[in-house]
Motif scaffolding. Structure first.
Motif, PDB file in Angstrom:
ATOM      1  N   LYS A   1       0.826  -1.201   0.000  1.00 26.61           N
ATOM      2  CA  LYS A   1       0.000   0.000   0.000  1.00 26.61           C
ATOM      3  C   LYS A   1       0.863   1.255   0.000  1.00 26.61           C
ATOM      4  N   ASN A   2       1.899   1.288   0.832  1.00 26.09           N
ATOM      5  CA  ASN A   2       2.759   2.470   0.903  1.00 26.09           C
ATOM      6  C   ASN A   2       3.489   2.714  -0.408  1.00 26.09           C
ATOM      7  N   ALA A   3       3.949   1.619  -1.046  1.00 25.24           N
ATOM      8  CA  ALA A   3       4.630   1.766  -2.329  1.00 25.24           C
ATOM      9  C   ALA A   3       3.665   2.289  -3.388  1.00 25.24           C
ATOM     10  N   PHE A   4       2.433   1.787  -3.363  1.00 20.55           N
ATOM     11  CA  PHE A   4       1.435   2.259  -4.323  1.00 20.55           C
ATOM     12  C   PHE A   4       1.147   3.744  -4.133  1.00 20.55           C
ATOM     13  N   LYS A   5       0.995   4.185  -2.895  1.00 21.98           N
ATOM     14  CA  LYS A   5       0.703   5.596  -2.640  1.00 21.98           C
ATOM     15  C   LYS A   5       1.857   6.486  -3.083  1.00 21.98           C
ATOM     16  N   ARG A   6       3.100   6.021  -2.917  1.00 24.32           N
ATOM     17  CA  ARG A   6       4.248   6.799  -3.399  1.00 24.32           C
ATOM     18  C   ARG A   6       4.194   6.924  -4.921  1.00 24.32           C
ATOM     19  N   PHE A   7       3.877   5.820  -5.563  1.00 24.83           N
ATOM     20  CA  PHE A   7       3.781   5.817  -7.020  1.00 24.83           C
ATOM     21  C   PHE A   7       2.679   6.750  -7.506  1.00 24.83           C
ATOM     22  N   LEU A   8       1.481   6.631  -6.935  1.00 30.69           N
ATOM     23  CA  LEU A   8       0.358   7.440  -7.385  1.00 30.69           C
ATOM     24  C   LEU A   8       0.629   8.924  -7.149  1.00 30.69           C
ATOM     25  N   TYR A   9       1.196   9.245  -5.993  1.00 29.46           N
ATOM     26  CA  TYR A   9       1.503  10.648  -5.708  1.00 29.46           C
ATOM     27  C   TYR A   9       2.502  11.193  -6.721  1.00 29.46           C
ATOM     28  N   THR A  10       3.554  10.439  -6.983  1.00 29.52           N
ATOM     29  CA  THR A  10       4.596  10.889  -7.920  1.00 29.52           C
ATOM     30  C   THR A  10       4.019  11.114  -9.312  1.00 29.52           C
TER      31      THR A  10
ATOM     32  N   MET B   1       6.743   7.157  16.382  1.00 35.47           N
ATOM     33  CA  MET B   1       8.188   6.978  16.220  1.00 35.47           C
ATOM     34  C   MET B   1       8.956   7.533  17.415  1.00 35.47           C
ATOM     35  N   LEU B   2       8.462   8.614  18.010  1.00 37.26           N
ATOM     36  CA  LEU B   2       9.081   9.130  19.234  1.00 37.26           C
ATOM     37  C   LEU B   2       8.988   8.094  20.356  1.00 37.26           C
ATOM     38  N   GLU B   3       7.819   7.439  20.466  1.00 44.35           N
ATOM     39  CA  GLU B   3       7.641   6.402  21.482  1.00 44.35           C
ATOM     40  C   GLU B   3       8.570   5.229  21.238  1.00 44.35           C
ATOM     41  N   GLN B   4       8.932   5.002  19.990  1.00 40.30           N
ATOM     42  CA  GLN B   4       9.846   3.914  19.633  1.00 40.30           C
ATOM     43  C   GLN B   4      11.307   4.291  19.832  1.00 40.30           C
ATOM     44  N   GLY B   5      11.558   5.527  20.258  1.00 42.29           N
ATOM     45  CA  GLY B   5      12.917   5.960  20.527  1.00 42.29           C
ATOM     46  C   GLY B   5      13.628   6.599  19.350  1.00 42.29           C
ATOM     47  N   LYS B   6      12.917   6.862  18.260  1.00 40.47           N
ATOM     48  CA  LYS B   6      13.531   7.506  17.104  1.00 40.47           C
ATOM     49  C   LYS B   6      13.795   8.978  17.410  1.00 40.47           C
ATOM     50  N   ASN B   7      14.875   9.521  16.827  1.00 39.39           N
ATOM     51  CA  ASN B   7      15.172  10.936  17.049  1.00 39.39           C
ATOM     52  C   ASN B   7      14.530  11.789  15.950  1.00 39.39           C
ATOM     53  N   GLU B   8      14.590  13.109  16.124  1.00 41.03           N
ATOM     54  CA  GLU B   8      13.918  14.021  15.198  1.00 41.03           C
ATOM     55  C   GLU B   8      14.454  13.898  13.778  1.00 41.03           C
ATOM     56  N   GLN B   9      15.750  13.694  13.637  1.00 41.34           N
ATOM     57  CA  GLN B   9      16.339  13.570  12.305  1.00 41.34           C
ATOM     58  C   GLN B   9      15.786  12.343  11.585  1.00 41.34           C
ATOM     59  N   GLU B  10      15.712  11.228  12.296  1.00 42.26           N
ATOM     60  CA  GLU B  10      15.196   9.991  11.701  1.00 42.26           C
ATOM     61  C   GLU B  10      13.731  10.146  11.298  1.00 42.26           C
ATOM     62  N   ILE B  11      12.949  10.774  12.162  1.00 41.30           N
ATOM     63  CA  ILE B  11      11.525  10.942  11.876  1.00 41.30           C
ATOM     64  C   ILE B  11      11.318  11.892  10.698  1.00 41.30           C
ATOM     65  N   GLY B  12      12.060  12.999  10.698  1.00 38.63           N
ATOM     66  CA  GLY B  12      11.945  13.948   9.609  1.00 38.63           C
ATOM     67  C   GLY B  12      12.330  13.340   8.269  1.00 38.63           C
ATOM     68  N   ASP B  13      13.432  12.585   8.254  1.00 39.36           N
ATOM     69  CA  ASP B  13      13.864  11.926   7.017  1.00 39.36           C
ATOM     70  C   ASP B  13      12.807  10.946   6.530  1.00 39.36           C
ATOM     71  N   PHE B  14      12.189  10.217   7.456  1.00 45.63           N
ATOM     72  CA  PHE B  14      11.159   9.238   7.094  1.00 45.63           C
ATOM     73  C   PHE B  14       9.953   9.928   6.460  1.00 45.63           C
ATOM     74  N   LEU B  15       9.472  11.008   7.068  1.00 46.13           N
ATOM     75  CA  LEU B  15       8.306  11.709   6.546  1.00 46.13           C
ATOM     76  C   LEU B  15       8.556  12.259   5.145  1.00 46.13           C
ATOM     77  N   LYS B  16       9.753  12.768   4.919  1.00 45.65           N
ATOM     78  CA  LYS B  16      10.055  13.334   3.610  1.00 45.65           C
ATOM     79  C   LYS B  16      10.328  12.254   2.565  1.00 45.65           C
ATOM     80  N   ARG B  17      11.013  11.182   2.990  1.00 53.39           N
ATOM     81  CA  ARG B  17      11.375  10.121   2.044  1.00 53.39           C
ATOM     82  C   ARG B  17      10.184   9.235   1.679  1.00 53.39           C
ATOM     83  N   GLU B  18       9.431   8.810   2.678  1.00 51.99           N
ATOM     84  CA  GLU B  18       8.352   7.850   2.456  1.00 51.99           C
ATOM     85  C   GLU B  18       7.032   8.507   2.074  1.00 51.99           C
ATOM     86  N   HIS B  19       6.826   9.768   2.479  1.00 55.60           N
ATOM     87  CA  HIS B  19       5.524  10.393   2.253  1.00 55.60           C
ATOM     88  C   HIS B  19       5.586  11.736   1.536  1.00 55.60           C
TER      89      HIS B  19
END
Length: 494
Positions: A89-98, A125-143
């Motif tokens: 589903k996530n891959a499809f949404k990336r494709f459709l958005y692009t 992601m904060l609850e999982q112990g991820k830092n702000e850089q990791e979360i920010g990169d994820f939001l921009k890369r995946e979404h």
């Protein structure tokens, strides 16, 4: 009417939401093999888009486009066995958005996120112990979330986590009381609400049904910690002072308020607020109220069906201050019909003079159930518009008042594909607003049209709904109570 055809029923919500975000002017219908189309004219419409899902790829064809029906295709997640898999589903949404972004030349501020709770990703992601850089990169890369919205989401998620740190998740709950009556129904409204003038003789009957629900919930949850109480609607202040006194008195006598951290009532519309009602609210320990103008432009107030003046808004706010309220929120809506940046700047300037403690900035969302949908069809999509500039004007106004953003959510068909943001001064946050969005605590909801959400320790959420129709709710109150007993029973592992 614009038609999209897909050979699979999966992802229907995401397809509709993303295409609508890029083409807000379209009246859109998605057809799948399971669709039943009785309208012969509808069957004959040539689709503007066609999606073909295969075993290892999905193809998108856009008709009558700038690229002359160019075929987009991508291979997605070869290691995934099932189309139901989240990664697929996530891959499809990336494709459709692009593909849609390339077609239109538009980048959406929230990228391919179609849910109403974008900050929930950052919170998790904060609850999982991820830092702000990791979360920010994820939001921009995946979404594909913009830098500005990534920063906003991260700031709010961090603040939400801090605000909610004192709540009792596993042994506590919050309470919502719905009052489904309003002076009139606003043009944009899709909530459960009924004109108080038509129901005035039966409000006492409604309160009796509410009281029966209160007694049942207290019997089920009286041993748990009550963190917040929120009375919304509708317009709770559409009730008389005596009816408000009855409602609040029953609440106090039924539940243990010693642990309540926040007690909110949406006083709402200026044409329903009186000094007597405000004194009833204050006398019963209400800690937070909303006085909601939506706009400070008189012509717009009349257009959207709010039967009060700008002067009445100012008077209601000042009355609330005189009575003693030190936590007053004001709601505004950006993108209202006919309004532009100058109108928003005027509204913000007027609100700054009043200096509320919190400001909730809504981006207009067009709901099918609202009269606004018909208004738009009559006047055209250009009749309303929200822009990055109006969002910035509101954000700067909040900052000038010493406020910071503390919660955020999105809605379908939102003007400009933006978001709703709650701003607040330090210590004046609306805790319940965060809870309803982040779904971290059980919320028991009473009244017509309300939805109870039980949150389990493993994160699972189950719901039960009350009837939206007031007559049905009152007539079948024992059935409403039975649904709650079933959902909230201890056997569920709460």
């Amino acid at each position: 009417m614009q038609i999209i055809r897909s050979n699979k029923a999966q992802f229907a919500y995401d397809i509709h939401a993303l295409v609508k975000a890029f083409y807000p002017e379209w009246e859109l219908k998605l057809l799948t093999p399971a669709s039943v189309v009785k309208d012969k004219k509808l069957r004959e419409i040539v689709p503007v888009m066609e999606l073909e899902f295969g075993d290892t790829q999905v193809e998108l064809r856009i008709q009558n486009s700038l690229h002359n029906s160019e075929l987009y295709h991508t291979y997605i997640w070869h290691d995934t066995d099932s189309i139901e898999h989240a990664a697929y589903k996530n891959a499809f949404k990336r494709f459709l958005y692009t593909a849609l972004s390339e077609e239109t030349g538009i980048s959406l501020p929230w990228g391919n996120l179609t849910g109403i709770r974008p900050t929930k990703i950052a919170m998790t992601m904060l609850e999982q112990g991820k830092n702000e850089q990791e979360i920010g990169d994820f939001l921009k890369r995946e979404h594909f979330v913009s830098d500005e919205k990534t920063a906003l989401g991260m700031e709010i998620a961090g603040r939400e986590r801090q605000i909610l740190s004192t709540l009792h998740y596993e042994d506590g709950y919050s309470l919502y009381i719905g009052i489904p009556f309003c002076p009139t129904t606003c043009l944009y409204c899709s909530f459960t609400s009924y004109p108080i003038s038509l129901w005035r003789e039966r409000v006492e009957e409604y309160l009796t049904a509410l009281e029966r629900e209160m007694d049942a919930v207290a019997a089920l949850y009286g041993h748990k910690i009550l963190d917040t109480v929120y009375i919304g609607g509708g317009t709770p202040s559409a009730l008389s002072a005596q009816q408000l006194d009855r409602l609040l008195g029953k609440l106090e006598n039924t539940f243990d308020f010693r642990t309540v951290q926040e007690f909110t009532v949406e006083a709402g519309r200026a044409d329903s607020i009186t000094e007597e009602k405000l004194r009833v609210l204050y006398g019963h320990g209400v800690t937070r109220i909303s006085v909601n103008p939506q706009t400070m432009k008189q012509e717009t107030l009349q257009l959207i069906g709010r039967q009060h003046t700008v002067e009445q808004v100012v008077e209601a706010f000042r009355l609330a201050r005189q009575v003693g309220f030190d936590n007053i929120n004001m709601d505004i809506i950006l993108g209202l019909p006919g309004e532009n940046e100058a109108d928003v700047a005027h509204t913000i300037a007027a609100i700054k003079e009043l200096s509320p403690d919190a400001l909730t900035v809504h981006s207009l969302a067009v709901k099918r159930a609202s009269r606004l949908q018909q208004w738009i069809e009559e006047h055209g999509i250009t009749a309303y518009n929200n822009t990055e500039e109006t969002m910035r004007i509101a954000a700067k106004g909040a900052a000038d008042l010493g406020m910071v953003p503390y919660y955020l959510y999105r809605q379908k068909n939102m003007s400009g594909n933006f978001e709703n943001v709650g701003y607040s001064k330090e210590g004046k946050y609306g805790i319940y607003n965060i809870l309803i969005m982040e779904e971290m605590q059980t919320i028991v909801a009473l009244g017509a049209g309300s939805i109870t959400k039980r949150v389990y320790p493993d994160g699972r959420i189950e719901r039960c709904e009350n009837a939206k129709d007031v007559e049905t709710y009152m007539g079948k109150i024992e059935e409403m109570i039975g649904r709650k007993r079933k959902l909230l029973a201890e056997e569920g592992g709460f």
